[in-house]
Motif scaffolding. Structure first.
Motif, PDB file in Angstrom:
ATOM      1  N   ALA A 138       0.829  -1.207   0.000  1.00 28.77           N
ATOM      2  CA  ALA A 138       0.000   0.000   0.000  1.00 28.77           C
ATOM      3  C   ALA A 138       0.863   1.256   0.000  1.00 28.77           C
ATOM      4  O   ALA A 138       0.535   2.235  -0.672  1.00 28.77           O
ATOM      5  CB  ALA A 138      -0.934  -0.001   1.204  1.00 28.77           C
ATOM      6  N   ARG A 139       1.956   1.216   0.726  1.00 32.47           N
ATOM      7  CA  ARG A 139       2.834   2.387   0.761  1.00 32.47           C
ATOM      8  C   ARG A 139       3.479   2.633  -0.593  1.00 32.47           C
ATOM      9  O   ARG A 139       3.619   3.776  -1.045  1.00 32.47           O
ATOM     10  CB  ARG A 139       3.873   2.216   1.859  1.00 32.47           C
ATOM     11  N   ILE A 140       3.858   1.558  -1.286  1.00 29.47           N
ATOM     12  CA  ILE A 140       4.432   1.698  -2.621  1.00 29.47           C
ATOM     13  C   ILE A 140       3.382   2.235  -3.593  1.00 29.47           C
ATOM     14  O   ILE A 140       3.656   3.146  -4.391  1.00 29.47           O
ATOM     15  CB  ILE A 140       5.005   0.351  -3.119  1.00 29.47           C
ATOM     16  N   GLN A 141       2.159   1.682  -3.521  1.00 29.29           N
ATOM     17  CA  GLN A 141       1.085   2.156  -4.391  1.00 29.29           C
ATOM     18  C   GLN A 141       0.783   3.630  -4.139  1.00 29.29           C
ATOM     19  O   GLN A 141       0.573   4.395  -5.078  1.00 29.29           O
ATOM     20  CB  GLN A 141      -0.172   1.315  -4.192  1.00 29.29           C
ATOM     21  N   ASP A 142       0.749   4.036  -2.881  1.00 26.70           N
ATOM     22  CA  ASP A 142       0.510   5.444  -2.570  1.00 26.70           C
ATOM     23  C   ASP A 142       1.610   6.322  -3.157  1.00 26.70           C
ATOM     24  O   ASP A 142       1.342   7.407  -3.665  1.00 26.70           O
ATOM     25  CB  ASP A 142       0.432   5.658  -1.053  1.00 26.70           C
TER      26      ASP A 142
END
Length: 76
Positions: A63-67
């Motif tokens: 999720a952090r990478i996608q954000d």
């Protein structure tokens, strides 16, 4: 309204009902107050659960990478 303020208002309302309403309507009104309190507590539980799930999802590495990627795309 936070839970403590709600409980204080509920207590005051129940006292007013006990002191000022005749016995025929008293039980109906107190039942409605109880139903209202139960509904608020259920809504609070649902909101708390949703917040916890959302927070847990945002903290995963994926999720952090996608954000980060979406943030870069939005900025471009």
């Amino acid at each position: 309204m936070n839970n403590q303020a709600f409980q204080a208002a509920r207590t005051q309302l129940e006292q007013l009902i006990h002191n000022n309403v005749d016995s025929k309507e008293k039980l109906t009104m107190l039942s409605l107050v109880k139903d209202m309190a139960d509904a608020m507590e259920a809504e609070q539980d649902i909101a708390d659960t949703a917040l916890r799930i959302g927070y847990a999802k945002r903290r995963t590495p994926l999720a952090r990478i996608q954000d980060f990627i979406l943030g870069e795309v939005r900025a471009a």
